[in-house]
Scaffold this active site. Structure first.
Site, PDB file in Angstrom:
ATOM      1  N   GLU A 156       0.838  -1.210   0.000  1.00 36.63           N
ATOM      2  CA  GLU A 156       0.000   0.000   0.000  1.00 36.63           C
ATOM      3  C   GLU A 156       0.874   1.261   0.000  1.00 36.63           C
ATOM      4  O   GLU A 156       0.389   2.340   0.354  1.00 36.63           O
ATOM      5  CB  GLU A 156      -0.917   0.025   1.238  1.00 36.63           C
ATOM      6  CG  GLU A 156      -1.780  -1.189   1.467  1.00 36.63           C
ATOM      7  CD  GLU A 156      -2.970  -1.300   0.520  1.00 36.63           C
ATOM      8  OE1 GLU A 156      -3.053  -0.498  -0.433  1.00 36.63           O
ATOM      9  OE2 GLU A 156      -3.781  -2.204   0.730  1.00 36.63           O
ATOM     10  N   HIS A 168      -2.929   1.706   8.350  1.00 36.10           N
ATOM     11  CA  HIS A 168      -3.968   0.961   7.638  1.00 36.10           C
ATOM     12  C   HIS A 168      -4.221  -0.309   8.426  1.00 36.10           C
ATOM     13  O   HIS A 168      -3.277  -1.018   8.798  1.00 36.10           O
ATOM     14  CB  HIS A 168      -3.513   0.630   6.217  1.00 36.10           C
ATOM     15  CG  HIS A 168      -4.375  -0.413   5.558  1.00 36.10           C
ATOM     16  ND1 HIS A 168      -5.726  -0.239   5.353  1.00 36.10           N
ATOM     17  CD2 HIS A 168      -4.074  -1.651   5.074  1.00 36.10           C
ATOM     18  CE1 HIS A 168      -6.223  -1.326   4.773  1.00 36.10           C
ATOM     19  NE2 HIS A 168      -5.235  -2.197   4.593  1.00 36.10           N
ATOM     20  N   HIS A 205      -7.484  -3.560   9.575  1.00 33.95           N
ATOM     21  CA  HIS A 205      -8.714  -4.253   9.189  1.00 33.95           C
ATOM     22  C   HIS A 205      -9.631  -4.403  10.415  1.00 33.95           C
ATOM     23  O   HIS A 205      -9.733  -5.497  10.976  1.00 33.95           O
ATOM     24  CB  HIS A 205      -8.387  -5.647   8.631  1.00 33.95           C
ATOM     25  CG  HIS A 205      -7.584  -5.641   7.361  1.00 33.95           C
ATOM     26  ND1 HIS A 205      -7.134  -6.797   6.760  1.00 33.95           N
ATOM     27  CD2 HIS A 205      -7.165  -4.634   6.561  1.00 33.95           C
ATOM     28  CE1 HIS A 205      -6.455  -6.489   5.650  1.00 33.95           C
ATOM     29  NE2 HIS A 205      -6.458  -5.177   5.514  1.00 33.95           N
ATOM     30  N   HIS A 264     -12.969  -4.004   3.221  1.00 33.05           N
ATOM     31  CA  HIS A 264     -11.527  -4.231   3.361  1.00 33.05           C
ATOM     32  C   HIS A 264     -10.984  -3.723   4.695  1.00 33.05           C
ATOM     33  O   HIS A 264     -10.419  -4.500   5.459  1.00 33.05           O
ATOM     34  CB  HIS A 264     -10.779  -3.559   2.190  1.00 33.05           C
ATOM     35  CG  HIS A 264      -9.298  -3.741   2.237  1.00 33.05           C
ATOM     36  ND1 HIS A 264      -8.522  -3.926   1.127  1.00 33.05           N
ATOM     37  CD2 HIS A 264      -8.414  -3.753   3.284  1.00 33.05           C
ATOM     38  CE1 HIS A 264      -7.246  -4.078   1.475  1.00 33.05           C
ATOM     39  NE2 HIS A 264      -7.159  -3.959   2.788  1.00 33.05           N
TER      40      HIS A 264
END
Ligand code: 13P
Ligand code: ZN
Length: 270
Positions: free
Chosen positions: A119, A143, A145, A215
């Site tokens: 990413e 980032h 989840h 996501h």
């Protein structure tokens, strides 16, 4: 020199500590998630020799001229959040953007060949935007989840920015107090793609957290811990939502009047 080393050490500590938390929260299955921090003052004599050698240069598909010469710590692709602390030198990379902004050098001398997160383009475009807007103090990007928040985006009604925000604010006061601007929502796009990077940058112009449908999410903050806090508060609303649903209880939620009062309270505190 001493001061510079402290900045790197602090950044590594931030990444490893939050990485562990992300795992404990259940938001970091396998290699899920990635973290980056912009380093303000970087110098490390041993690593400077890696600069400007073809071996350590990686071309980017996009020119990031506003980031030329900037240094970042980024988690390696495939690294497990739960394991970063065990071996930070093989899980976190120092990269420096080339003078032309057309690529980056990997400055870290790792035992194994490791590469930055898949990413990376998303992280870099966000850092670029933060600098463009002179938000120099916001240097951390995470980032992850978050399970319940992702689950919400699988429900058609909440795969929508307006409905999602209404729900989040109506469940937990913290989200009016500390995430009053709401969260961004990005319909499903391929991870690591330029499209999702662009959409995330746009969304983060107005928010501190952008949800990626089905996501996860991207959050920004002065520290990795601050970015984590935003995810934690937002996910808490989603968690309460599913707790009530699972118990087959009707969710009452905060009234619009209560939310407004919280908003006024928070404005007065600032
Ligand atoms: P990386 O291991 O490449 O950082 O990917 C993890 C992830 O969550 C991708 O969306
Ligand atoms: Zn992901």
């Amino acid at each position: 020199m001493a001061e510079r080393n402290i900045e790197i050490k602090r950044a590594i500590k931030e990444i490893t500590e939050t990485g562990k938390l992300l795992w404990q929260k259940g938001w970091a299955e396998r290699n899920a998630g990635n973290i980056s921090i912009r380093i303000e003052k970087y110098i490390h004599d041993n690593e400077e020799k890696n600069l400007k050698t073809k071996k350590t240069f990686y071309k980017l598909n996009n020119k990031l001229t506003n980031l030329s010469g900037k240094v970042f710590l980024v988690t390696a692709t495939g690294s497990r959040m739960r394991d970063i602390g065990k071996n930070p030198d093989e899980s976190i990379l120092t990269i420096k953007i080339s003078d032309k902004g057309d690529g980056y050098y990997i400055l870290s001398n790792t035992k194994n060949k490791i590469l930055p997160t898949s990413e990376l383009i998303v992280h870099l475009l966000i850092h670029q935007e933060l600098l463009k807007n002179k938000l120099h103090e916001i240097r951390a990007i995470a980032h992850t989840h978050p399970t319940e928040l992702i689950a919400l985006t699988h429900i058609k009604k909440y795969a929508d920015e307006k409905n999602l925000n209404k729900l989040i604010k109506s469940i937990h006061p913290e989200n009016t107090m500390f995430v009053n601007e709401g969260v961004g929502f990005i319909p499903f796009l391929l991870p690591g793609s330029y499209d999702i990077a662009e959409a995330t940058v746009k969304s983060l112009q107005k928010h501190k957290l952008a949800v990626w449908e089905k996501h996860g999410c991207f959050a920004v903050g002065k520290t990795v811990s601050a970015a984590f806090d935003i995810v934690d508060m937002v996910n808490k609303s989603a968690k309460i939502f599913f707790l009530c649903k699972a118990a087959r209880l009707k969710l009452q939620g905060l009234s619009e009047k209560q939310i407004q009062k919280l908003s006024v309270l928070m404005n007065n505190l600032h």
